[in-house]
Design a protein around this motif. Structure first.
Motif, PDB file in Angstrom:
ATOM      1  N   GLU A 149       0.856  -1.188   0.000  1.00 26.16           N
ATOM      2  CA  GLU A 149       0.000   0.000   0.000  1.00 26.16           C
ATOM      3  C   GLU A 149       0.894   1.240   0.000  1.00 26.16           C
ATOM      4  O   GLU A 149       1.810   1.355   0.819  1.00 26.16           O
ATOM      5  CB  GLU A 149      -0.891   0.003   1.246  1.00 26.16           C
ATOM      6  CG  GLU A 149      -1.789   1.221   1.366  1.00 26.16           C
ATOM      7  CD  GLU A 149      -2.585   1.213   2.656  1.00 26.16           C
ATOM      8  OE1 GLU A 149      -3.014   2.300   3.087  1.00 26.16           O
ATOM      9  OE2 GLU A 149      -2.749   0.126   3.243  1.00 26.16           O
ATOM     10  N   LEU A 150       0.656   2.176  -0.925  1.00 23.10           N
ATOM     11  CA  LEU A 150       1.513   3.345  -1.069  1.00 23.10           C
ATOM     12  C   LEU A 150       0.803   4.603  -0.607  1.00 23.10           C
ATOM     13  O   LEU A 150      -0.357   4.842  -0.954  1.00 23.10           O
ATOM     14  CB  LEU A 150       1.957   3.516  -2.526  1.00 23.10           C
ATOM     15  CG  LEU A 150       2.723   2.348  -3.165  1.00 23.10           C
ATOM     16  CD1 LEU A 150       3.129   2.708  -4.590  1.00 23.10           C
ATOM     17  CD2 LEU A 150       3.945   1.982  -2.333  1.00 23.10           C
ATOM     18  N   ASP A 151       1.517   5.420   0.158  1.00 26.12           N
ATOM     19  CA  ASP A 151       1.027   6.722   0.596  1.00 26.12           C
ATOM     20  C   ASP A 151       1.970   7.773   0.021  1.00 26.12           C
ATOM     21  O   ASP A 151       3.090   7.950   0.508  1.00 26.12           O
ATOM     22  CB  ASP A 151       1.004   6.798   2.126  1.00 26.12           C
ATOM     23  CG  ASP A 151       0.546   8.163   2.649  1.00 26.12           C
ATOM     24  OD1 ASP A 151       0.317   9.077   1.826  1.00 26.12           O
ATOM     25  OD2 ASP A 151       0.453   8.315   3.879  1.00 26.12           O
ATOM     26  N   GLY A 152       1.516   8.468  -1.003  1.00 29.48           N
ATOM     27  CA  GLY A 152       2.357   9.436  -1.697  1.00 29.48           C
ATOM     28  C   GLY A 152       2.128  10.866  -1.281  1.00 29.48           C
ATOM     29  O   GLY A 152       2.484  11.783  -2.022  1.00 29.48           O
ATOM     30  N   GLU A 153       1.582  11.091  -0.099  1.00 29.24           N
ATOM     31  CA  GLU A 153       1.276  12.452   0.350  1.00 29.24           C
ATOM     32  C   GLU A 153       2.514  13.340   0.369  1.00 29.24           C
ATOM     33  O   GLU A 153       2.429  14.544   0.083  1.00 29.24           O
ATOM     34  CB  GLU A 153       0.650  12.417   1.744  1.00 29.24           C
ATOM     35  CG  GLU A 153       0.274  13.789   2.288  1.00 29.24           C
ATOM     36  CD  GLU A 153      -0.379  13.731   3.653  1.00 29.24           C
ATOM     37  OE1 GLU A 153      -0.571  14.796   4.253  1.00 29.24           O
ATOM     38  OE2 GLU A 153      -0.684  12.612   4.126  1.00 29.24           O
ATOM     39  N   SER A 154       3.661  12.769   0.689  1.00 32.71           N
ATOM     40  CA  SER A 154       4.894  13.560   0.774  1.00 32.71           C
ATOM     41  C   SER A 154       5.807  13.364  -0.435  1.00 32.71           C
ATOM     42  O   SER A 154       6.967  13.807  -0.413  1.00 32.71           O
ATOM     43  CB  SER A 154       5.654  13.198   2.052  1.00 32.71           C
ATOM     44  OG  SER A 154       4.888  13.484   3.198  1.00 32.71           O
ATOM     45  N   ALA A 155       5.318  12.709  -1.481  1.00 33.31           N
ATOM     46  CA  ALA A 155       6.114  12.513  -2.691  1.00 33.31           C
ATOM     47  C   ALA A 155       6.314  13.865  -3.389  1.00 33.31           C
ATOM     48  O   ALA A 155       5.475  14.757  -3.263  1.00 33.31           O
ATOM     49  CB  ALA A 155       5.399  11.532  -3.618  1.00 33.31           C
ATOM     50  N   PRO A 156       7.436  14.025  -4.117  1.00 37.57           N
ATOM     51  CA  PRO A 156       8.476  13.034  -4.386  1.00 37.57           C
ATOM     52  C   PRO A 156       9.556  12.939  -3.321  1.00 37.57           C
ATOM     53  O   PRO A 156      10.487  12.165  -3.470  1.00 37.57           O
ATOM     54  CB  PRO A 156       9.064  13.521  -5.703  1.00 37.57           C
ATOM     55  CG  PRO A 156       8.969  15.014  -5.592  1.00 37.57           C
ATOM     56  CD  PRO A 156       7.672  15.278  -4.877  1.00 37.57           C
ATOM     57  N   SER A 157       9.451  13.732  -2.248  1.00 37.18           N
ATOM     58  CA  SER A 157      10.444  13.660  -1.185  1.00 37.18           C
ATOM     59  C   SER A 157      10.533  12.237  -0.634  1.00 37.18           C
ATOM     60  O   SER A 157      11.619  11.660  -0.555  1.00 37.18           O
ATOM     61  CB  SER A 157      10.093  14.634  -0.065  1.00 37.18           C
ATOM     62  OG  SER A 157      11.016  14.547   0.989  1.00 37.18           O
ATOM     63  N   PHE A 158       9.375  11.675  -0.274  1.00 41.24           N
ATOM     64  CA  PHE A 158       9.345  10.268   0.113  1.00 41.24           C
ATOM     65  C   PHE A 158       7.940   9.725  -0.032  1.00 41.24           C
ATOM     66  O   PHE A 158       6.945  10.466   0.069  1.00 41.24           O
ATOM     67  CB  PHE A 158       9.860  10.050   1.550  1.00 41.24           C
ATOM     68  CG  PHE A 158       9.011  10.670   2.629  1.00 41.24           C
ATOM     69  CD1 PHE A 158       7.995   9.942   3.241  1.00 41.24           C
ATOM     70  CD2 PHE A 158       9.239  11.972   3.050  1.00 41.24           C
ATOM     71  CE1 PHE A 158       7.207  10.502   4.244  1.00 41.24           C
ATOM     72  CE2 PHE A 158       8.463  12.540   4.050  1.00 41.24           C
ATOM     73  CZ  PHE A 158       7.448  11.805   4.657  1.00 41.24           C
ATOM     74  N   THR A 159       7.852   8.434  -0.293  1.00 41.63           N
ATOM     75  CA  THR A 159       6.585   7.715  -0.378  1.00 41.63           C
ATOM     76  C   THR A 159       6.631   6.587   0.633  1.00 41.63           C
ATOM     77  O   THR A 159       7.607   5.832   0.694  1.00 41.63           O
ATOM     78  CB  THR A 159       6.371   7.135  -1.786  1.00 41.63           C
ATOM     79  OG1 THR A 159       6.329   8.205  -2.733  1.00 41.63           O
ATOM     80  CG2 THR A 159       5.065   6.344  -1.857  1.00 41.63           C
ATOM     81  N   VAL A 160       5.583   6.477   1.440  1.00 43.70           N
ATOM     82  CA  VAL A 160       5.529   5.434   2.461  1.00 43.70           C
ATOM     83  C   VAL A 160       4.826   4.209   1.886  1.00 43.70           C
ATOM     84  O   VAL A 160       3.691   4.297   1.413  1.00 43.70           O
ATOM     85  CB  VAL A 160       4.784   5.918   3.718  1.00 43.70           C
ATOM     86  CG1 VAL A 160       4.742   4.800   4.771  1.00 43.70           C
ATOM     87  CG2 VAL A 160       5.449   7.161   4.290  1.00 43.70           C
ATOM     88  N   ALA A 161       5.516   3.081   1.918  1.00 44.53           N
ATOM     89  CA  ALA A 161       4.932   1.812   1.507  1.00 44.53           C
ATOM     90  C   ALA A 161       4.672   0.973   2.762  1.00 44.53           C
ATOM     91  O   ALA A 161       5.498   0.946   3.672  1.00 44.53           O
ATOM     92  CB  ALA A 161       5.869   1.064   0.568  1.00 44.53           C
TER      93      ALA A 161
END
Length: 216
Positions: free
Chosen positions: A188-200
């Motif tokens: 499951e991917l959380d891209g709220e802070s992308a492209p700095s970081f994505t939480v999987a």
């Protein structure tokens, strides 16, 4: 060393436009070179050593059969990128090109271990003692031999139940393929802070962050 030698993020990005083999990673710049034979890799390794001795500025180099992984930072500047790193990177690129060895920036990657904690100072010394690590200027813990993953403490008043997670730093240009692979594997991917970081998050609730140099 003059403090003017230390580069900020904007300056690093500007220099790297002229160094297509290299990418920014935490506190350093990195490149990966892939040759056709191990002997050719050794030749490049010798060239890197010669350039480093000439500049009296030595990168971390990892030789793996036909691949050479190179990372350079200025330890006397607190583990930050300086103009000396840029100059050395340019010389290494020139030598690789002269040998006909190709750069593989998509293979650049750095693993860090992150620990959620409400009080970093309460546990930092324990981790350092157990691993033989030293504290860096930013409060993270690093292997004095620059081999093992660093540890940084994510201070929060609400630590996650699973307090440890892995941060995997990759060039932004290569992050899409990593995220696609994670999604394809069911994470499951959380891209709220992308492209700095994505939480999987995996199917058992373990977290894995894909970090890039963008928007830092």
């Amino acid at each position: 060393m003059s403090t003017q030698d230390v580069l900020d993020k904007q300056q690093i990005s500007a220099y790297l436009k002229d160094l297509p083999h290299w990418r920014e990673v935490p506190g350093a710049i990195s490149a990966v070179y892939q040759s056709t034979t191990a002997a050719q890799s050794i030749e490049l390794l010798s060239e890197i050593a010669g350039a480093a001795e000439l500049d009296q500025h030595h990168p971390d180099v990892d030789w793996r059969y036909n691949k050479i992984f190179v990372t350079t930072t200025s330890h006397d500047a607190g583990g930050r990128v300086t103009t000396r790193d840029i100059a050395l990177a340019a010389k290494i690129s020139e030598r690789a090109e002269a040998l006909g060895i190709s750069a593989q920036p998509e293979l650049i990657g750095v693993v860090e271990i992150a620990i959620d904690t409400a009080d970093r100072k309460a546990i930092g010394a324990q981790w350092a003692a157990g691993l033989g690590y030293k504290e860096a200027s930013d409060g993270s813990l690093v292997d004095p031999n620059h081999r093992l993953p660093s540890i940084w403490f994510q201070e929060t008043s609400t630590p996650n139940p699973n307090r440890l997670h892995v941060d995997f730093w990759v060039p932004h240009s290569a992050s899409g393929a990593v995220l696609d692979a994670l999604k394809g594997a069911g994470a499951e991917l959380d891209g709220e802070s992308a492209p700095s970081f994505t939480v999987a998050t995996d199917s058992q609730g373990n977290r894995f962050c894909v970090c890039t140099e963008q928007d830092r």
